[in-house]
Every structure is written in structure tokens, then in C-alpha cells.
Design a protein around this motif. Structure first.
Motif, PDB file in Angstrom:
ATOM      1  N   ALA A 224       4.644   6.263   4.935  1.00 41.70           N
ATOM      2  CA  ALA A 224       3.575   7.158   4.477  1.00 41.70           C
ATOM      3  C   ALA A 224       3.728   8.570   5.017  1.00 41.70           C
ATOM      4  CB  ALA A 224       2.222   6.593   4.886  1.00 41.70           C
ATOM      5  N   GLY A 225       4.571   8.731   6.035  1.00 38.15           N
ATOM      6  CA  GLY A 225       4.712  10.047   6.650  1.00 38.15           C
ATOM      7  C   GLY A 225       3.504  10.462   7.457  1.00 38.15           C
ATOM      8  N   GLY A 226       2.722   9.509   7.908  1.00 35.82           N
ATOM      9  CA  GLY A 226       1.524   9.802   8.695  1.00 35.82           C
ATOM     10  C   GLY A 226       0.528   8.661   8.587  1.00 35.82           C
ATOM     11  N   VAL A 227      -0.661   8.892   9.120  1.00 33.50           N
ATOM     12  CA  VAL A 227      -1.654   7.825   9.177  1.00 33.50           C
ATOM     13  C   VAL A 227      -2.497   7.715   7.917  1.00 33.50           C
ATOM     14  CG1 VAL A 227      -1.829   7.806  11.681  1.00 33.50           C
ATOM     15  CG2 VAL A 227      -3.256   9.366  10.361  1.00 33.50           C
ATOM     16  N   GLY A 228      -2.433   8.691   7.030  1.00 36.65           N
ATOM     17  CA  GLY A 228      -3.166   8.582   5.781  1.00 36.65           C
ATOM     18  C   GLY A 228      -4.589   9.101   5.860  1.00 36.65           C
ATOM     19  N   PHE A 298      -5.006   1.396  10.583  1.00 35.54           N
ATOM     20  CA  PHE A 298      -3.938   2.383  10.400  1.00 35.54           C
ATOM     21  C   PHE A 298      -2.986   1.994   9.269  1.00 35.54           C
ATOM     22  CE2 PHE A 298      -4.104   4.252  14.978  1.00 35.54           C
ATOM     23  CZ  PHE A 298      -5.242   4.960  14.605  1.00 35.54           C
ATOM     24  N   VAL A 299      -2.647   0.698   9.186  1.00 38.67           N
ATOM     25  CA  VAL A 299      -1.744   0.257   8.122  1.00 38.67           C
ATOM     26  C   VAL A 299      -2.408   0.447   6.759  1.00 38.67           C
ATOM     27  CG1 VAL A 299      -0.585  -1.732   7.107  1.00 38.67           C
ATOM     28  CG2 VAL A 299      -0.448  -1.335   9.564  1.00 38.67           C
ATOM     29  N   SER A 300      -3.679   0.098   6.650  1.00 40.40           N
ATOM     30  CA  SER A 300      -4.385   0.257   5.377  1.00 40.40           C
ATOM     31  C   SER A 300      -4.528   1.729   5.007  1.00 40.40           C
ATOM     32  CB  SER A 300      -5.767  -0.403   5.458  1.00 40.40           C
ATOM     33  OG  SER A 300      -5.648  -1.777   5.734  1.00 40.40           O
ATOM     34  N   SER A 304      -2.785   3.980   1.568  1.00 38.94           N
ATOM     35  CA  SER A 304      -3.423   4.909   0.623  1.00 38.94           C
ATOM     36  C   SER A 304      -2.459   6.004   0.185  1.00 38.94           C
ATOM     37  CB  SER A 304      -4.666   5.538   1.255  1.00 38.94           C
ATOM     38  OG  SER A 304      -5.619   4.562   1.573  1.00 38.94           O
ATOM     39  N   VAL A 305      -1.560   6.383   1.079  1.00 35.93           N
ATOM     40  CA  VAL A 305      -0.564   7.406   0.750  1.00 35.93           C
ATOM     41  C   VAL A 305       0.553   6.797  -0.099  1.00 35.93           C
ATOM     42  CG1 VAL A 305       1.112   9.029   1.700  1.00 35.93           C
ATOM     43  CG2 VAL A 305      -1.084   8.669   2.856  1.00 35.93           C
ATOM     44  N   ILE A 306       0.973   5.600   0.257  1.00 37.22           N
ATOM     45  CA  ILE A 306       2.113   4.974  -0.418  1.00 37.22           C
ATOM     46  C   ILE A 306       1.759   4.543  -1.835  1.00 37.22           C
ATOM     47  CG2 ILE A 306       3.837   3.128  -0.282  1.00 37.22           C
ATOM     48  CD1 ILE A 306       3.265   3.009   2.751  1.00 37.22           C
ATOM     49  N   TYR A 307       0.562   3.977  -2.027  1.00 35.90           N
ATOM     50  CA  TYR A 307       0.197   3.392  -3.325  1.00 35.90           C
ATOM     51  C   TYR A 307      -1.067   4.008  -3.933  1.00 35.90           C
ATOM     52  CZ  TYR A 307       3.664  -0.084  -2.012  1.00 35.90           C
ATOM     53  OH  TYR A 307       4.836  -0.693  -1.632  1.00 35.90           O
TER      54      TYR A 307
END
Length: 552
Positions: A224-228, A298-300, A304-307
Motif C-alpha cells: 500500500a505504500g503506507g498505512v492507508g 493497520f492491515v485493513s 483500502s489503498v490496494i483495493y
């Protein structure tokens, strides 16, 4: 040989290990697994409890515990504080209710006899055994989803959308059922080990599973390049709504622990020393569960950034990683899915299999021990076809989660009985006494005070419970139900205390007195002819009304 003799011979062969010289009634109260744990089997030290709770904290339910709070309008840090507070409170309840096991080395089914009566204890025991069996099937099906991802990371054609199978549409596909059965089958060897040795499973899980979770977190953050955006989002509700949402968040964390709060003495009875089960649990529980919840947040947020949408279920996110990744990514999914499968296995053994096995031992002690009870639990979990229940449109999991809070009234009665009414004193030998003259026989084997308090604790929540499963109820009942565990616990505690003041129970102490230190290899057989124990009773200091006259 006559048929009756053959049947008796078969019954004798099926009987489990128990003490010689017991009466027929006593055989309904004790076997090797129900008697106080002797010193040779007290092998759980403080680090075993730390490993146990670290292992138990890493599961899919804990991973997603904050999701409903964030969706309900809380910010991530408010949801995380709710987790901290909720599990810290749960840890206090755990330690409080586990004390009787650590001191007297008896499990929930036996400790329960002091509060509800020799025979009256069977209903709370059956109640919890049934819930454990149902939850075993539910958790095993979730574990099957982990196995599904493991297989699919090797063969992408193992796809539930293209292999519907012989089930009704929308119920379960062939890959889902086969994966569930594989997980169920692989769980069976773990049930074989006795409780005092199964601690090694939790130690291994604590060493393998959390690092896999951290690796999953790093992987998601890098992609994601970060925490989103979720960690940057503030709460969307304010005022009174915010306060009640925080309360519900805290209570959802406690409700997740309702079963374990009641049955912690099934594990603390194996403690080397009583204090080994105090500070280790008090700190490990909030730390372990809060850390797992934070990883889930954090994973969720990264998803949000990835999908372009938050994916709270880690298994759904791993499924997406399989779809858009190569061989290396699929290998990563396999390892993390394996970690989740091990996590589900450990959680199912600790929270459900051992609990159900201990309870079934008390329901039929002549023929069932913890091991046999665990296998019966596994068989019921398979026969109930959990995939039908979880994939249907009803609120089955809501019923299960809401129903579990009614265990608070059992916890309230037991805690008040031990700490306030008896002040820590139990005559353990009498807990296996089926005679009407026994101090825990009460009225027809039932302590009416405990049952009255138990029902009172349920009634305070029953209207709100109906609202939780979709019925229209008054708003006041909903507010009460938002504090469900506390309401049930407090009402049952106060009711039991008041009834014991009006109608005192026997075998109490007028000062704090825990006398479990000398218990080892207890023998409970008595001579039914002269109605006296074979083993001479130990005399303690006389208590109020001379009640504290018997020892171990």
C-alpha cells in the motif's frame, strides 16, 4: 453368557478410570479427570499461561474485533482503546474466576457444585457444553477457510466460484466442504493430548503465529505504500451516540470472553502455584489481544489503498492476494494461511474442545473423560453442518454471540459464592458427596439461591437480547443490554448475596480462608454402611455456626 452379563461386561470395559470403593451415586460425580489435579500433573507455570493467551489472542475474531467499531463510527484509536479497556476488564474477571481452580485444583464443573448444588450444577454445565460444541463447529469451518486458501495458493483452480458441488446454491461449495473436513480431521490428534501436556501446542503457536501476523502487516504496508486512510479518519459520530458506541465496543470485547471467564479454572487447576495464574494472565490478555487487534486495523487500512475499499476479513484479503499475485506471493499466502489455521486450531482446542470435554465428563463421569468428551464435541461440530448455518440469511452468529453474555449470571453467582459468602473456603471432599447430609446437597441436590440469582441475571438482559436478534424492544432495554455482561453479573451477584443473608448456606467461613494447598491425590470413597468416610477428615478452625469443620 446371558445378555445382561454381556452388556454389563461391555459397560465395565467402556468405563473410564476412577477410584475404587465408590457408591453408585459417587460414580456420577467423579472420575480421574474430575478429581483435584494431583501435584504430578500441575505443570503449568506463569510462562505457560503467557504463551497460552498470546496464542489464543491471535485468531480471526480478534483480528476483526475493531471492524464493527470503526464501521459504527469510531476512529481507529478509539476502537483500539475499547479493545484495551474491554480485554483488561476481561483479564480481571478471568483471574478472579480462575482463582478457585488455581487454589483447589478443580475445574468448572466441580467448582460449580458449591454454588448450584451437587445435581443443580448439571444445567449450567450442560448449557456451556452445548455452546462449546456449537462454537467448535463454527470455528472449525472458519479454520476450513484457512485450509481453502492454503490449497488454492498451490492450485488456483481450487475455486469455490467454479466448483459449486452437490450442495444447495449459496450454501457451500465442494472446496469449502473438503477444506472444512480436512481442518476438522487434522484437529483430531490435538484432542488426544491431556490438558497438562497440551500447553506445548500453545507455546509452539505463540512462537509461530504472531511473527506470521507481523509479516502479513509488513507485506500489506509495503504493497500500500503506507498505512492507508483508516488510521487518518476521525470518528463520524459525536455526543451521546459516541459514548454509547464506545460502551458497545468495550462490551463486545468482554462478550468475546464470556465463555473463557466462566471456565478459566479448567486451566488454572493445572498451575504449579496459585500465583502462577495471576499476573501472567492479568498482563498477557490485554497485551496479546490489543496487539492482534492493532495489526488487524493497520492491515485493513492498507487494503483500502490496494483495493479501494477496506477489507476487514484477513482471509478475504489473502484471497485477493492470490488472484493478483505470482508464485512468490502465493507462497506468502500459504504460510500466512497456515498460521491462521494453526491459530484457529489452538483457539478451538482451548475455548471449545477442552471446555466441552470437561463439561461432558461431569455429565457422565463413569464413561466420559476429557479426551472422550473432546472427540464427542468434534463429532457434534461436524454433524451440525456449520456451513449451512453460517452461510444462511439468518442471524445465527448473532444469536451465539448474544447468548454467550448470559454466562455472566453464572459467573456472578460463582464469584459471589466463593469470595463473599464462603470467603475462599471450600471443603473439596464434600463436592463429591452425593448423600443428602452433604453440605453442598442443599434441597434435592439443588441450591435454590443460586438458581434464583441465575434467573434474575438473565431476566435483566432478556428483553435487550430479543432486540439484539432483530425484535422491536423499548429503548431502555437496549441501553441495559449495552451493558449486558455487567448487568447480568451484578444482578446475579447481589441477588445471591441477599438470599444467602436471608437463608445462609452451610460450610462457610467468617474470615478469609483458602485451604487448598495440601490437596494431593484426594480419595473420596466412603463406607455406605456406616455412612462415614474411609479417610479421616481433616479438622479446620470452626467458622460461623460451626460450619467450617471439615477439611479436604
Amino acid at each position: 453368557m446371558p445378555l445382561s452379563h454381556r452388556l454389563k461386561s461391555m459397560a465395565d470395559r467402556l468405563a473410564v478410570e476412577s477410584e475404587d470403593g465408590l457408591t453408585s451415586s459417587q460414580r456420577m460425580l467423579i472420575n480421574h479427570d474430575l478429581k483435584p489435579v494431583e501435584k504430578a500433573r500441575r505443570q503449568w507455570g506463569p510462562w505457560n499461561y503467557v504463551g497460552f493467551w498470546i496464542a489464543d489472542s491471535y485468531n480471526i475474531n480478534t483480528w476483526m474485533i475493531s471492524s464493527s467499531m470503526v464501521v459504527g463510527g469510531l476512529s481507529w484509536w478509539q476502537a483500539w482503546i475499547c479493545v484495551w479497556v474491554g480485554y483488561s476488564i476481561s483479564a480481571c474477571f478471568i483471574v478472579m474466576n480462575g482463582r478457585v481452580g488455581a487454589m483447589y485444583h478443580i475445574g468448572f464443573p466441580v467448582a460449580n457444585r458449591a454454588s448450584f448444588g451437587i445435581w443443580g450444577s448439571l444445567w449450567p454445565v450442560f448449557n456451556r457444553a452445548a455452546m462449546a460444541c456449537i462454537w467448535y463447529g463454527v470455528q472449525a469451518y472458519i479454520g476450513g477457510n484457512c485450509v481453502y486458501l492454503m490449497i488454492r495458493s498451490i492450485w488456483k483452480s481450487w475455486d469455490r466460484t467454479t466448483m459449486p458441488g452437490p450442495f444447495e446454491p449459496g450454501v457451500s461449495s465442494t472446496p469449502d466442504f473438503v477444506s472444512f473436513f480436512i481442518f476438522w480431521l487434522c484437529s483430531l490428534p490435538a484432542i488426544w493430548f491431556p490438558v497438562h501436556k497440551i500447553r506445548h501446542l500453545f507455546t509452539a503457536k505463540a512462537c509461530f503465529v504472531p511473527p506470521a501476523g507481523i509479516a502479513f502487516l509488513i507485506w500489506a504496508l509495503v504493497r500500500a505504500g503506507g498505512v492507508g486512510p483508516i488510521v487518518k479518519k476521525s470518528n463520524t459520530i459525536h455526543g451521546g451516540d459516541l459514548a454509547w458506541e464506545i460502551v458497545k465496543g468495550i462490551m463486545s470485547s468482554i462478550a468475546n470472553f464470556a465463555t473463557l471467564i466462566v471456565n478459566d479454572c479448567d486451566f488454572t487447576r493445572f498451575a504449579r502455584k496459585p500465583n502462577d495464574a495471576v499476573w501472567s494472565q492479568l498482563f498477557a490478555i490485554p497485551l496479546g489481544f490489543a496487539f492482534t487487534s492493532l495489526i488487524g486495523i493497520f492491515v485493513s487500512s492498507s487494503s483500502s489503498v490496494i483495493y479501494n475499499e477496506p477489507i476487514w476479513n484477513p482471509l478475504s484479503l489473502l484471497g485477493n492476494f492470490i488472484d493478483d499475485g505470482g508464485a512468490a506471493q502465493r507462497f506468502g499466502v500459504f504460510v500466512i494461511s497456515l498460521a491462521f489455521a494453526v491459530a484457529q486450531l489452538g483457539t478451538n482446542i482451548s475455548a471449545n474442545s477442552i471446555s466441552a470435554g470437561s463439561d461432558m465428563t461431569a455429565l457422565l463421569p463413569r464413561y466420559i473423560n476429557i479426551r472422550r468428551g473432546g472427540y464427542i464435541c468434534a463429532a457434534i461440530g461436524l454433524a451440525m453442518c456449520p456451513y449451512n448455518l453460517l452461510t444462511s440469511a439468518n442471524n445465527f452468529t448473532t444469536y451465539l454471540s448474544a447468548y454467550s453474555v448470559f454466562l455472566s449470571s453464572i459467573a456472578g453467582v460463582m464469584s459471589t459464592d466463593y469470595y463473599v459468602v464462603r470467603k475462599g473456603y471450600l471443603s473439596v471432599k464434600e463436592l463429591y458427596d452425593a448423600r443428602k447430609t452433604g453440605p453442598y446437597f442443599y434441597t434435592f441436590g439443588v441450591n435454590w439461591r443460586g438458581y434464583t440469582a441465575y434467573i434474575a441475571g438473565i431476566l435483566i438482559n432478556v428483553v435487550g437480547f430479543a432486540g439484539a436478534v432483530g425484535q422491536q424492544v423499548p429503548k431502555g432495554a437496549t441501553y441495559i443490554y449495552n451493558l449486558n455482561f455487567f448487568c447480568g453479573f451484578i444482578v446475579s451477584s447481589l441477588t445471591y448475596w441477599g438470599l444467602c443473608k436471608i437463608s445462609p448456606v452451610p460450610e462457610t467461613s467468617d474470615q478469609w480462608l483458602e485451604v487448598g494447598g495440601a490437596i494431593d491425590d484426594l480419595q473420596v470413597a466412603y463406607d455406605a454402611t456406616n455412612d462415614e468416610y474411609d479417610v479421616e477428615k481433616v479438622t479446620a478452625m470452626p467458622g460461623k455456626d460451626g460450619n467450617r469443620a471439615t477439611g479436604f
